[in-house]
Design an enzyme around this catalytic site. Structure first.
Site, mmCIF file in Angstrom:
data_model
loop_
_atom_site.group_PDB
_atom_site.id
_atom_site.type_symbol
_atom_site.label_atom_id
_atom_site.label_comp_id
_atom_site.label_asym_id
_atom_site.label_seq_id
_atom_site.Cartn_x
_atom_site.Cartn_y
_atom_site.Cartn_z
ATOM 1 N N ASN A 84 -30.078 -1.922 -120.546
ATOM 2 C CA ASN A 84 -28.895 -1.931 -119.704
ATOM 3 C C ASN A 84 -29.131 -1.082 -118.450
ATOM 4 O O ASN A 84 -30.220 -0.562 -118.232
ATOM 5 C CB ASN A 84 -27.689 -1.440 -120.522
ATOM 6 C CG ASN A 84 -26.421 -2.170 -120.168
ATOM 7 O OD1 ASN A 84 -26.164 -2.440 -118.992
ATOM 8 N ND2 ASN A 84 -25.619 -2.483 -121.164
ATOM 9 N N HIS A 114 -45.011 18.877 -117.052
ATOM 10 C CA HIS A 114 -45.665 19.807 -116.123
ATOM 11 C C HIS A 114 -46.027 21.089 -116.842
ATOM 12 O O HIS A 114 -45.371 21.482 -117.808
ATOM 13 C CB HIS A 114 -44.731 20.115 -114.954
ATOM 14 C CG HIS A 114 -44.343 18.896 -114.180
ATOM 15 N ND1 HIS A 114 -45.135 18.352 -113.203
ATOM 16 C CD2 HIS A 114 -43.245 18.099 -114.264
ATOM 17 C CE1 HIS A 114 -44.544 17.283 -112.710
ATOM 18 N NE2 HIS A 114 -43.399 17.107 -113.333
ATOM 19 N N ARG A 182 -29.858 10.408 -141.496
ATOM 20 C CA ARG A 182 -29.850 9.636 -142.735
ATOM 21 C C ARG A 182 -30.745 8.416 -142.586
ATOM 22 O O ARG A 182 -31.142 8.043 -141.476
ATOM 23 C CB ARG A 182 -28.444 9.215 -143.123
ATOM 24 C CG ARG A 182 -27.791 8.192 -142.210
ATOM 25 C CD ARG A 182 -26.414 7.816 -142.760
ATOM 26 N NE ARG A 182 -25.775 6.793 -141.978
ATOM 27 C CZ ARG A 182 -25.926 5.484 -142.148
ATOM 28 N NH1 ARG A 182 -26.752 5.019 -143.071
ATOM 29 N NH2 ARG A 182 -25.272 4.622 -141.403
#
Length: 195
Positions: A84, A114, A182
């Protein structure tokens, strides 16, 4: 060894001042710009530009503008890929997505990092570690995936998570830092998820 070879070998490299890498990033940014200026209905030219930009595509896929990346050639997407709005992929290292990966808005995949010390960082040095995402993965809105992470298959990453460590297959993971809360179970297939 060139700076590009160092980058691809996961060594410290000069990202800011190397002319070859600067030119490759400029090419990728120009293609991203062209892609982002297209009308949403112009899917033919969207796919044409993305196939020029990305290292590998497989079957049907969709990336909704705007989309930005650093090089493009280090990105591989599997079939059924959907991303999206506002996807950012900093692909100094390889970024590989399996089949049927869904990415919500405002997500980032960042292979670049970095040095902690200012001296090397100010010299323009950085590193790039690969990111791998398995099959059948849903990445929630605003997720940020950091260098070197592997996300397994059949995984859901909750919105707003910052993924700094590997996530195993068949997991629901969420948080900052992201952690498994879970396993995905057979009960999830039966649940309606409506209010």
């Amino acid at each position: 060894m060139t700076e590009k070879e160092k980058m691809l070998a996961q060594q410290m490299y000069d990202a800011n001042y190397d002319q070859e890498l600067l030119a490759e990033r400029t090419r990728a940014k120009d293609l991203c710009y062209d892609f982002n200026q297209l009308r949403p209905s112009d899917t033919e030219n969207q796919k044409r530009i993305l196939k020029q930009l990305l290292g590998k595509t497989d079957g049907e896929f969709c990336i909704v503008a705007p989309f930005w990346c650093d090089y493009g050639y280090n990105i591989e997407i599997g079939k059924g890929f959907f991303a999206n709005h506002n996807l950012v992929i900093l692909d100094g290292g390889k970024v590989t997505f399996g089949d049927h990966v869904f990415i919500a808005p405002n997500c980032g995949f960042h292979t670049a990092g970095h040095p902690i010390d200012a001296e090397r960082r100010n010299q323009g040095l950085e590193y790039a570690y690969p990111i791998t995402v398995g099959d059948n993965v849903w990445i929630g809105a605003g997720v940020q995936v950091m260098p070197g992470v592997t996300i397994g298959s059949d995984v859901v990453i909750g919105g707003g998570s910052v993924v700094v460590k590997d996530i195993p297959d068949h997991s629901v993971a969420v948080g900052n830092p992201c952690r498994v809360i879970r396993a995905i179970t057979e009960e999830d297939r039966k649940r309606c998820w409506s209010r």
